[in-house]
Write a protein that holds these residues in place. Structure first.
Motif, PDB file in Angstrom:
ATOM      1  N   HIS A  61       2.085   5.106 -14.962  1.00 34.05           N
ATOM      2  CA  HIS A  61       1.872   6.395 -15.628  1.00 34.05           C
ATOM      3  C   HIS A  61       2.227   7.545 -14.694  1.00 34.05           C
ATOM      4  CE1 HIS A  61      -0.072   4.273 -18.921  1.00 34.05           C
ATOM      5  NE2 HIS A  61      -0.793   3.619 -18.036  1.00 34.05           N
ATOM      6  N   ALA A  62       3.314   7.378 -13.958  1.00 36.61           N
ATOM      7  CA  ALA A  62       3.758   8.413 -13.021  1.00 36.61           C
ATOM      8  C   ALA A  62       4.083   9.704 -13.782  1.00 36.61           C
ATOM      9  CB  ALA A  62       4.979   7.932 -12.252  1.00 36.61           C
ATOM     10  N   VAL A  63       3.898  10.832 -13.106  1.00 38.77           N
ATOM     11  CA  VAL A  63       4.177  12.113 -13.744  1.00 38.77           C
ATOM     12  C   VAL A  63       5.633  12.539 -13.556  1.00 38.77           C
ATOM     13  CG1 VAL A  63       1.803  12.874 -13.458  1.00 38.77           C
ATOM     14  CG2 VAL A  63       3.487  13.455 -11.716  1.00 38.77           C
ATOM     15  N   SER A  64       6.366  11.863 -12.660  1.00 38.08           N
ATOM     16  CA  SER A  64       7.762  12.207 -12.394  1.00 38.08           C
ATOM     17  C   SER A  64       8.685  11.355 -13.262  1.00 38.08           C
ATOM     18  CB  SER A  64       8.092  11.987 -10.913  1.00 38.08           C
ATOM     19  OG  SER A  64       7.261  12.787 -10.088  1.00 38.08           O
ATOM     20  N   HIS A  65       9.618  11.996 -13.941  1.00 36.38           N
ATOM     21  CA  HIS A  65      10.540  11.291 -14.835  1.00 36.38           C
ATOM     22  C   HIS A  65      11.949  11.845 -14.668  1.00 36.38           C
ATOM     23  CE1 HIS A  65       7.371   9.247 -17.211  1.00 36.38           C
ATOM     24  NE2 HIS A  65       6.676  10.327 -16.889  1.00 36.38           N
ATOM     25  N   VAL A  66      12.928  11.050 -15.068  1.00 36.67           N
ATOM     26  CA  VAL A  66      14.322  11.475 -15.071  1.00 36.67           C
ATOM     27  C   VAL A  66      14.859  11.330 -16.482  1.00 36.67           C
ATOM     28  CG1 VAL A  66      16.656  10.969 -14.264  1.00 36.67           C
ATOM     29  CG2 VAL A  66      14.745  10.857 -12.660  1.00 36.67           C
ATOM     30  N   TYR A  67      15.400  12.408 -17.036  1.00 39.90           N
ATOM     31  CA  TYR A  67      16.035  12.343 -18.346  1.00 39.90           C
ATOM     32  C   TYR A  67      17.443  12.906 -18.229  1.00 39.90           C
ATOM     33  CZ  TYR A  67      11.496  11.328 -20.414  1.00 39.90           C
ATOM     34  OH  TYR A  67      10.302  10.739 -20.724  1.00 39.90           O
ATOM     35  N   ARG A  68      18.406  12.162 -18.699  1.00 39.43           N
ATOM     36  CA  ARG A  68      19.785  12.636 -18.716  1.00 39.43           C
ATOM     37  C   ARG A  68      20.365  12.351 -20.095  1.00 39.43           C
ATOM     38  NH1 ARG A  68      21.314  14.362 -13.952  1.00 39.43           N
ATOM     39  NH2 ARG A  68      20.258  13.611 -12.068  1.00 39.43           N
ATOM     40  N   PHE A  69      21.099  13.309 -20.621  1.00 48.73           N
ATOM     41  CA  PHE A  69      21.669  13.155 -21.954  1.00 48.73           C
ATOM     42  C   PHE A  69      22.923  12.298 -21.940  1.00 48.73           C
ATOM     43  CE2 PHE A  69      19.206  17.116 -22.209  1.00 48.73           C
ATOM     44  CZ  PHE A  69      18.370  16.788 -23.265  1.00 48.73           C
ATOM     45  N   ARG A  70      23.477  12.049 -20.767  1.00 50.93           N
ATOM     46  CA  ARG A  70      24.623  11.160 -20.638  1.00 50.93           C
ATOM     47  C   ARG A  70      24.555  10.510 -19.265  1.00 50.93           C
ATOM     48  NH1 ARG A  70      28.523  13.413 -17.392  1.00 50.93           N
ATOM     49  NH2 ARG A  70      28.318  15.636 -16.938  1.00 50.93           N
ATOM     50  N   LEU A  76       0.967  -4.410  -6.325  1.00 53.08           N
ATOM     51  CA  LEU A  76       0.066  -3.287  -6.110  1.00 53.08           C
ATOM     52  C   LEU A  76      -1.344  -3.603  -6.588  1.00 53.08           C
ATOM     53  CD1 LEU A  76       2.291  -0.305  -7.336  1.00 53.08           C
ATOM     54  CD2 LEU A  76       1.748  -0.902  -4.968  1.00 53.08           C
ATOM     55  N   PRO A  77      -2.352  -3.035  -5.951  1.00 51.72           N
ATOM     56  CA  PRO A  77      -3.711  -3.109  -6.501  1.00 51.72           C
ATOM     57  C   PRO A  77      -3.739  -2.456  -7.879  1.00 51.72           C
ATOM     58  CG  PRO A  77      -3.717  -2.252  -4.245  1.00 51.72           C
ATOM     59  CD  PRO A  77      -2.289  -2.284  -4.687  1.00 51.72           C
ATOM     60  N   ASP A  78      -4.729  -2.815  -8.678  1.00 49.43           N
ATOM     61  CA  ASP A  78      -4.764  -2.359 -10.068  1.00 49.43           C
ATOM     62  C   ASP A  78      -4.648  -0.845 -10.204  1.00 49.43           C
ATOM     63  OD1 ASP A  78      -4.974  -4.947 -10.892  1.00 49.43           O
ATOM     64  OD2 ASP A  78      -7.135  -4.893 -11.270  1.00 49.43           O
ATOM     65  N   ARG A  79      -5.377  -0.091  -9.378  1.00 48.65           N
ATOM     66  CA  ARG A  79      -5.371   1.365  -9.495  1.00 48.65           C
ATOM     67  C   ARG A  79      -3.985   1.932  -9.183  1.00 48.65           C
ATOM     68  NH1 ARG A  79      -8.777   5.557  -9.920  1.00 48.65           N
ATOM     69  NH2 ARG A  79      -8.267   7.506  -8.859  1.00 48.65           N
ATOM     70  N   SER A  80      -3.360   1.420  -8.119  1.00 46.01           N
ATOM     71  CA  SER A  80      -2.024   1.902  -7.762  1.00 46.01           C
ATOM     72  C   SER A  80      -0.998   1.515  -8.819  1.00 46.01           C
ATOM     73  CB  SER A  80      -1.612   1.341  -6.399  1.00 46.01           C
ATOM     74  OG  SER A  80      -2.445   1.845  -5.368  1.00 46.01           O
ATOM     75  N   GLU A  81      -1.174   0.334  -9.413  1.00 51.41           N
ATOM     76  CA  GLU A  81      -0.253  -0.081 -10.474  1.00 51.41           C
ATOM     77  C   GLU A  81      -0.343   0.877 -11.651  1.00 51.41           C
ATOM     78  OE1 GLU A  81       0.865  -3.939 -13.279  1.00 51.41           O
ATOM     79  OE2 GLU A  81      -0.983  -3.934 -12.101  1.00 51.41           O
ATOM     80  N   GLN A  82      -1.551   1.338 -11.978  1.00 48.81           N
ATOM     81  CA  GLN A  82      -1.719   2.303 -13.056  1.00 48.81           C
ATOM     82  C   GLN A  82      -1.015   3.616 -12.729  1.00 48.81           C
ATOM     83  OE1 GLN A  82      -3.078   1.876 -16.181  1.00 48.81           O
ATOM     84  NE2 GLN A  82      -2.951  -0.262 -15.499  1.00 48.81           N
ATOM     85  N   HIS A  83      -1.096   4.042 -11.461  1.00 46.92           N
ATOM     86  CA  HIS A  83      -0.386   5.249 -11.040  1.00 46.92           C
ATOM     87  C   HIS A  83       1.124   5.072 -11.243  1.00 46.92           C
ATOM     88  CE1 HIS A  83      -3.872   6.408  -8.107  1.00 46.92           C
ATOM     89  NE2 HIS A  83      -4.169   6.624  -9.370  1.00 46.92           N
ATOM     90  N   ILE A 120       4.339   6.632  -4.503  1.00 46.17           N
ATOM     91  CA  ILE A 120       4.597   5.972  -5.779  1.00 46.17           C
ATOM     92  C   ILE A 120       5.459   6.858  -6.670  1.00 46.17           C
ATOM     93  CG2 ILE A 120       3.513   5.209  -7.933  1.00 46.17           C
ATOM     94  CD1 ILE A 120       1.219   4.107  -6.237  1.00 46.17           C
ATOM     95  N   GLU A 121       5.154   8.165  -6.690  1.00 45.18           N
ATOM     96  CA  GLU A 121       5.965   9.087  -7.480  1.00 45.18           C
ATOM     97  C   GLU A 121       7.419   9.087  -7.001  1.00 45.18           C
ATOM     98  OE1 GLU A 121       5.232  11.057 -10.127  1.00 45.18           O
ATOM     99  OE2 GLU A 121       3.168  10.330 -10.254  1.00 45.18           O
ATOM    100  N   ALA A 122       7.608   9.086  -5.670  1.00 44.08           N
ATOM    101  CA  ALA A 122       8.961   9.076  -5.108  1.00 44.08           C
ATOM    102  C   ALA A 122       9.691   7.792  -5.492  1.00 44.08           C
ATOM    103  CB  ALA A 122       8.893   9.229  -3.596  1.00 44.08           C
ATOM    104  N   LEU A 123       8.981   6.678  -5.441  1.00 49.65           N
ATOM    105  CA  LEU A 123       9.578   5.384  -5.787  1.00 49.65           C
ATOM    106  C   LEU A 123      10.007   5.360  -7.247  1.00 49.65           C
ATOM    107  CD1 LEU A 123      10.065   2.435  -4.771  1.00 49.65           C
ATOM    108  CD2 LEU A 123       7.792   1.907  -5.646  1.00 49.65           C
ATOM    109  N   THR A 135       0.850  -1.184   0.000  1.00 49.75           N
ATOM    110  CA  THR A 135       0.000   0.000   0.000  1.00 49.75           C
ATOM    111  C   THR A 135       0.887   1.236   0.000  1.00 49.75           C
ATOM    112  OG1 THR A 135      -0.133  -0.072   2.422  1.00 49.75           O
ATOM    113  CG2 THR A 135      -1.908  -1.151   1.177  1.00 49.75           C
ATOM    114  N   PHE A 136       0.798   1.999  -1.055  1.00 46.58           N
ATOM    115  CA  PHE A 136       1.510   3.258  -1.169  1.00 46.58           C
ATOM    116  C   PHE A 136       0.508   4.319  -1.585  1.00 46.58           C
ATOM    117  CE2 PHE A 136       4.740   0.051  -2.416  1.00 46.58           C
ATOM    118  CZ  PHE A 136       5.716   0.323  -1.468  1.00 46.58           C
ATOM    119  N   ASP A 137       0.655   5.550  -1.057  1.00 45.12           N
ATOM    120  CA  ASP A 137      -0.177   6.617  -1.588  1.00 45.12           C
ATOM    121  C   ASP A 137       0.462   7.126  -2.883  1.00 45.12           C
ATOM    122  OD1 ASP A 137       1.812   8.573  -0.997  1.00 45.12           O
ATOM    123  OD2 ASP A 137       0.960   8.930   0.992  1.00 45.12           O
TER     124      ASP A 137
END
Length: 234
Positions: A120-129, A110-117, A77-80, A71-73
């Motif tokens: 499709h998390a809104v937090s991402h990491v992009y690095r060019f190298r 995770l329950p289905d709803r949390s798995e969807q979160h 999930i975003e932090a993870l 169970t995560f809020d």
């Protein structure tokens, strides 16, 4: 291979590989025959696993009974997701693989709803190298820390001078733009910070320093906090 081990490997493969995953891909990943894959999937379903899909299409593990529900809020999930994404882009292939495996295992519980979160998390990491680029595989040093065994390295110091060292590895640290190994240097008989991209080679040794790692690391961190000269970079 024992059937229990085979089933655990199959579950892990279904957690990690992009769904739907074909039986042929599962057979390749787990090292068994197609016939065994079909039989094991039927066995997992009979034991309560929710596995969508069929032969010729592919399979997706919907619910994994081998792990307890998590169970995560939504913010957790975003932090993870963000933390594991950063690990995946640090430049250490072994840690990147481990991060992907952790994310897949968590998603499977995770329950289905949390798995969807999570998916499709809104937090991402992009690095060019890659953030860190060690010259050697850090696995031997990491194993040295875990097992509390000395490692032999060839090292190039800040002036470019090459030396052979035996070190007692205490921790791997990730600084702003470089990776370093905190260690006791047997050559200098002092704590030193070895910059990872200056390590030319590393070799395990049988010399144990157990159970001193925790105490040595505590002393080293105390020196770093005090800003002592003996804690300098090698």
């Amino acid at each position: 291979m024992a059937r229990t081990d085979r089933l655990f490997r199959l579950l892990h493969a279904m957690r990690v590989l992009p769904a739907p995953v074909t039986a042929a891909r599962l057979a390749e990943e787990t090292g068994v025959s197609l016939r065994s894959i079909y039989r094991d999937i039927d066995g997992l379903r009979a034991a309560g696993a929710r596995i969508d899909g069929e032969r010729g299409y592919g399979y997706r593990l919907v619910e994994d009974p081998a792990l307890p529900p998590q169970t995560f809020d939504r913010l957790e999930i975003e932090a993870l997701v963000l933390g594991l994404a950063e690990v995946g882009r640090m430049g250490d292939p072994a840690l990147a693989t481990a991060a992907a495996s952790v994310l897949a295992k968590v998603a499977a519980t995770l329950p289905d709803r949390s798995e969807q979160h999570l998916m499709h998390a809104v937090s991402h990491v992009y690095r060019f190298r890659e953030r860190y680029a060690p010259a050697v595989d850090m696995g031997t040093i990491r194993e040295g820390c875990w097992a509390e065994r000395a490692v032999a390295i060839r090292y190039r110091d800040r002036d470019g001078t090459a030396t052979a060292r035996t070190i007692l590895p205490l921790a791997i640290v990730y600084l702003e733009d470089r990776m370093a190994v905190l260690a006791w240097c047997c050559l200098r008989e002092a704590f030193r910070m070895f910059i990872a991209d200056r390590i030319a080679s590393v070799e395990a040794t049988p010399a144990s320093f157990r159970p001193r790692r925790a105490a040595l690391l505590r002393d080293y961190l105390a020196e770093l906090s005090a800003g002592r000269r003996t804690s300098q970079t090698a």
